[in-house]
Scaffold this motif. Structure first.
Motif, PDB file in Angstrom:
ATOM      1  N   HIS A 147      68.319 -21.261 -79.096  1.00 47.12           N
ATOM      2  CA  HIS A 147      68.726 -20.295 -78.112  1.00 47.12           C
ATOM      3  C   HIS A 147      67.498 -19.770 -77.062  1.00 47.12           C
ATOM      4  O   HIS A 147      67.880 -19.612 -75.934  1.00 47.12           O
ATOM      5  N   ARG A 148      66.650 -19.467 -77.699  1.00 45.10           N
ATOM      6  CA  ARG A 148      65.526 -19.077 -76.513  1.00 45.10           C
ATOM      7  C   ARG A 148      64.788 -19.993 -75.729  1.00 45.10           C
ATOM      8  O   ARG A 148      64.504 -19.488 -74.769  1.00 45.10           O
ATOM      9  N   ALA A 149      64.806 -21.300 -76.041  1.00 41.99           N
ATOM     10  CA  ALA A 149      64.586 -22.447 -75.068  1.00 41.99           C
ATOM     11  C   ALA A 149      65.597 -22.439 -74.070  1.00 41.99           C
ATOM     12  O   ALA A 149      65.358 -22.445 -72.829  1.00 41.99           O
ATOM     13  N   ARG A 150      66.699 -22.231 -74.472  1.00 46.78           N
ATOM     14  CA  ARG A 150      68.093 -22.315 -73.560  1.00 46.78           C
ATOM     15  C   ARG A 150      67.790 -21.016 -72.641  1.00 46.78           C
ATOM     16  O   ARG A 150      67.985 -21.352 -71.347  1.00 46.78           O
ATOM     17  N   ARG A 151      67.557 -20.124 -73.000  1.00 45.40           N
ATOM     18  CA  ARG A 151      67.508 -18.686 -72.149  1.00 45.40           C
ATOM     19  C   ARG A 151      66.124 -18.986 -71.190  1.00 45.40           C
ATOM     20  O   ARG A 151      66.282 -18.613 -70.085  1.00 45.40           O
ATOM     21  N   ALA A 152      65.012 -19.468 -71.852  1.00 49.61           N
ATOM     22  CA  ALA A 152      64.072 -19.526 -70.957  1.00 49.61           C
ATOM     23  C   ALA A 152      64.038 -20.882 -70.027  1.00 49.61           C
ATOM     24  O   ALA A 152      63.343 -20.853 -68.946  1.00 49.61           O
ATOM     25  N   GLY A 153      64.891 -21.942 -70.179  1.00 51.89           N
ATOM     26  CA  GLY A 153      64.899 -23.003 -69.406  1.00 51.89           C
ATOM     27  C   GLY A 153      63.863 -24.067 -69.335  1.00 51.89           C
ATOM     28  O   GLY A 153      63.715 -24.559 -68.264  1.00 51.89           O
ATOM     29  N   ALA A 154      63.033 -23.694 -70.432  1.00 49.36           N
ATOM     30  CA  ALA A 154      61.951 -24.566 -70.438  1.00 49.36           C
ATOM     31  C   ALA A 154      61.647 -24.529 -72.059  1.00 49.36           C
ATOM     32  O   ALA A 154      61.914 -23.622 -72.981  1.00 49.36           O
ATOM     33  N   VAL A 155      60.779 -25.881 -72.406  1.00 48.79           N
ATOM     34  CA  VAL A 155      60.570 -25.996 -73.822  1.00 48.79           C
ATOM     35  C   VAL A 155      59.214 -26.190 -73.956  1.00 48.79           C
ATOM     36  O   VAL A 155      58.385 -26.913 -72.972  1.00 48.79           O
ATOM     37  N   ASN A 156      58.379 -25.571 -74.799  1.00 47.22           N
ATOM     38  CA  ASN A 156      56.836 -26.075 -75.133  1.00 47.22           C
ATOM     39  C   ASN A 156      56.682 -26.658 -76.583  1.00 47.22           C
ATOM     40  O   ASN A 156      55.509 -26.866 -76.846  1.00 47.22           O
ATOM     41  N   THR A 157      57.659 -26.813 -77.206  1.00 47.39           N
ATOM     42  CA  THR A 157      57.575 -27.186 -78.563  1.00 47.39           C
ATOM     43  C   THR A 157      58.804 -28.464 -78.808  1.00 47.39           C
ATOM     44  O   THR A 157      59.861 -28.064 -78.690  1.00 47.39           O
ATOM     45  N   LEU A 158      58.363 -29.576 -79.031  1.00 46.45           N
ATOM     46  CA  LEU A 158      59.338 -30.636 -79.472  1.00 46.45           C
ATOM     47  C   LEU A 158      59.115 -31.029 -80.830  1.00 46.45           C
ATOM     48  O   LEU A 158      58.138 -31.188 -81.334  1.00 46.45           O
ATOM     49  N   ALA A 159      59.966 -31.063 -81.878  1.00 44.05           N
ATOM     50  CA  ALA A 159      60.088 -31.563 -83.211  1.00 44.05           C
ATOM     51  C   ALA A 159      60.951 -32.451 -83.438  1.00 44.05           C
ATOM     52  O   ALA A 159      62.097 -32.535 -83.332  1.00 44.05           O
ATOM     53  N   LEU A 160      60.415 -33.655 -84.169  1.00 47.90           N
ATOM     54  CA  LEU A 160      61.255 -34.711 -84.634  1.00 47.90           C
ATOM     55  C   LEU A 160      61.905 -34.338 -85.883  1.00 47.90           C
ATOM     56  O   LEU A 160      61.392 -33.778 -86.759  1.00 47.90           O
ATOM     57  N   GLN A 161      63.448 -34.453 -85.872  1.00 51.66           N
ATOM     58  CA  GLN A 161      64.121 -33.908 -87.130  1.00 51.66           C
ATOM     59  C   GLN A 161      64.525 -35.022 -87.813  1.00 51.66           C
ATOM     60  O   GLN A 161      64.234 -36.160 -87.594  1.00 51.66           O
ATOM     61  N   ASP A 162      64.916 -35.003 -89.161  1.00 54.58           N
ATOM     62  CA  ASP A 162      64.964 -35.874 -90.345  1.00 54.58           C
ATOM     63  C   ASP A 162      66.154 -36.937 -89.662  1.00 54.58           C
ATOM     64  O   ASP A 162      66.057 -37.997 -90.046  1.00 54.58           O
ATOM     65  N   ASP A 163      67.102 -36.533 -88.831  1.00 55.23           N
ATOM     66  CA  ASP A 163      68.089 -37.359 -88.314  1.00 55.23           C
ATOM     67  C   ASP A 163      67.479 -38.138 -87.286  1.00 55.23           C
ATOM     68  O   ASP A 163      68.640 -38.706 -86.358  1.00 55.23           O
ATOM     69  N   GLY A 164      66.522 -38.096 -86.633  1.00 52.47           N
ATOM     70  CA  GLY A 164      65.756 -38.688 -85.646  1.00 52.47           C
ATOM     71  C   GLY A 164      66.070 -37.846 -84.267  1.00 52.47           C
ATOM     72  O   GLY A 164      65.489 -38.458 -83.318  1.00 52.47           O
ATOM     73  N   ARG A 165      66.807 -36.876 -84.117  1.00 48.03           N
ATOM     74  CA  ARG A 165      67.064 -36.242 -82.769  1.00 48.03           C
ATOM     75  C   ARG A 165      65.719 -35.102 -82.609  1.00 48.03           C
ATOM     76  O   ARG A 165      65.077 -34.927 -83.685  1.00 48.03           O
ATOM     77  N   ILE A 166      65.493 -34.933 -81.503  1.00 45.73           N
ATOM     78  CA  ILE A 166      64.321 -34.002 -81.070  1.00 45.73           C
ATOM     79  C   ILE A 166      64.832 -32.662 -80.837  1.00 45.73           C
ATOM     80  O   ILE A 166      65.736 -32.519 -80.019  1.00 45.73           O
ATOM     81  N   TYR A 167      64.432 -31.785 -81.478  1.00 42.04           N
ATOM     82  CA  TYR A 167      64.398 -30.299 -81.350  1.00 42.04           C
ATOM     83  C   TYR A 167      63.674 -29.695 -80.401  1.00 42.04           C
ATOM     84  O   TYR A 167      62.243 -29.936 -80.642  1.00 42.04           O
ATOM     85  N   GLY A 168      64.150 -29.129 -79.529  1.00 38.71           N
ATOM     86  CA  GLY A 168      63.154 -28.200 -78.425  1.00 38.71           C
ATOM     87  C   GLY A 168      63.401 -26.588 -78.600  1.00 38.71           C
ATOM     88  O   GLY A 168      64.453 -26.290 -78.728  1.00 38.71           O
ATOM     89  N   ASP A 169      62.002 -26.193 -78.580  1.00 41.64           N
ATOM     90  CA  ASP A 169      61.958 -24.599 -78.589  1.00 41.64           C
ATOM     91  C   ASP A 169      61.164 -23.820 -77.724  1.00 41.64           C
ATOM     92  O   ASP A 169      60.220 -24.893 -76.899  1.00 41.64           O
ATOM     93  N   ASN A 170      61.159 -22.628 -77.440  1.00 40.24           N
ATOM     94  CA  ASN A 170      60.202 -22.097 -76.730  1.00 40.24           C
ATOM     95  C   ASN A 170      59.563 -20.905 -77.270  1.00 40.24           C
ATOM     96  O   ASN A 170      60.149 -20.082 -77.673  1.00 40.24           O
TER      97      ASN A 170
END
Ligand code: ATR
Length: 278
Positions: free
Chosen positions: A80-103
């Motif tokens: 939610h906070r990345a969506r609010r910020a409109g920007a990502v400073n952290t990317l994390a590979l998840q178990d299913d291979g998708r990339i999660y973005g956070d701020n």
């Protein structure tokens, strides 16, 4: 020994990044086996280089200037906070291979202010100076702390008003010019402009720091920034740069990747010492 998990920070420029040292200290403290490198990415190549990093065994990335919006677009899922910020400073590979973005920038700053510095935000009159991408990242976490007033002042006033309107559903936040600040006083003033980078000072009126008012510069350097000097001249009760924010946002990223929260105080001290020695 386990294979070391691979992490990196992408930015441009990246030479002076403290992130490798910060994450190495967190890893030692929490007994994690990782590698963490700083990597300069050429403009326009972010997505390609990030894809290749994850395809070649990378587990997580930090993203700094100027790629936080590219990272936002690159992520498969967003907090939610990345969506609010409109920007990502952290990317994390998840178990299913998708990339999660956070701020983690905004929570890094509010945590530094309230826990490390022990300044209050709740019920205080807060002024944010600047209306760029950095401000978009901190507004959500600031509003969450329930200041009695939250004002954004910017040289280009239309940007301050736009940003205030973008966040108005979260709480009462207003935008204004520097001149309109005259005659008002604030308990916490946060410099979120890039002025310090150029050795400049936003044209703030004097006498806007309240009795016991605190001033925080999101930039950090070995020497006090022009804004920090202005704060001291304007009788601020306490003044800080943003080194603690840098370490706190890193700790939050570390926690997302490894599920363990490192202690930040010894690392802030370590980075402060190495900054002053360099
Ligand atoms: P960032 O992503 O770091 O926030 P940005 O989006 O380029 O960078 O925004 C830079 C911010 O610093 C803006 O608020 C800018 O003011 P303008 O919108 O009027 O350009 C502000 N800024 C930069 N230099 C400044 C200076 N010397 N005085 C006042 N504000 C300044």
């Amino acid at each position: 020994m386990n294979k070391k998990d691979k992490y990196a920070v992408f930015g441009n420029p990246i030479k002076h990044s403290q992130s490798p040292q910060i994450h190495a200290a967190f890893a030692t403290q929490t007994d994690q086996k990782i590698t963490y490198r700083a990597h300069q990415v050429e403009p326009g190549r972010f997505k390609e280089v990030a894809r290749s990093f994850f395809d070649n065994g990378g587990s997580g990335l930090n993203i700094t200037v100027p790629f936080k919006i590219d990272a936002f677009e690159f992520a498969d899922e967003l907090s939610h906070r990345a969506r609010r910020a409109g920007a990502v400073n952290t990317l994390a590979l998840q178990d299913d291979g998708r990339i999660y973005g956070d701020n983690t920038d905004g929570v890094g700053m509010t945590r530094d202010i309230t826990e490390n510095l022990a300044w209050e935000i709740g019920d205080k009159r807060v002024l944010v100076v600047g209306a760029g991408g950095a401000v978009r990242g901190i507004l959500g976490p600031l509003i969450k702390r329930k200041p009695s007033l939250l004002l954004i002042a910017n040289r280009t006033v239309s940007k301050a008003r736009q940003l205030a309107s973008d966040f108005s559903d979260l709480g009462d936040v207003r935008g204004c010019s520097f001149e309109a600040l005259t005659g008002n006083q604030f308990d916490l003033i946060i410099n979120a402009t890039s002025a310090s980078l150029a050795g400049e000072l936003p044209a703030l009126p004097s006498a806007i720091v309240s009795d016991k008012g605190c001033c925080y510069d999101m930039m950090y350097s070995a020497e006090p920034t022009p804004f920090m000097r202005w704060a001291a001249e304007n009788m601020a009760w306490a003044v800080s740069d943003g080194l603690g924010m840098l370490v706190e946002q890193a700790a939050e990223s570390f926690c997302i990747w490894h599920g363990v929260r490192p202690k930040t105080k010894p690392v802030i001290e370590l980075i402060r010492e190495s900054l002053q020695a360099s």
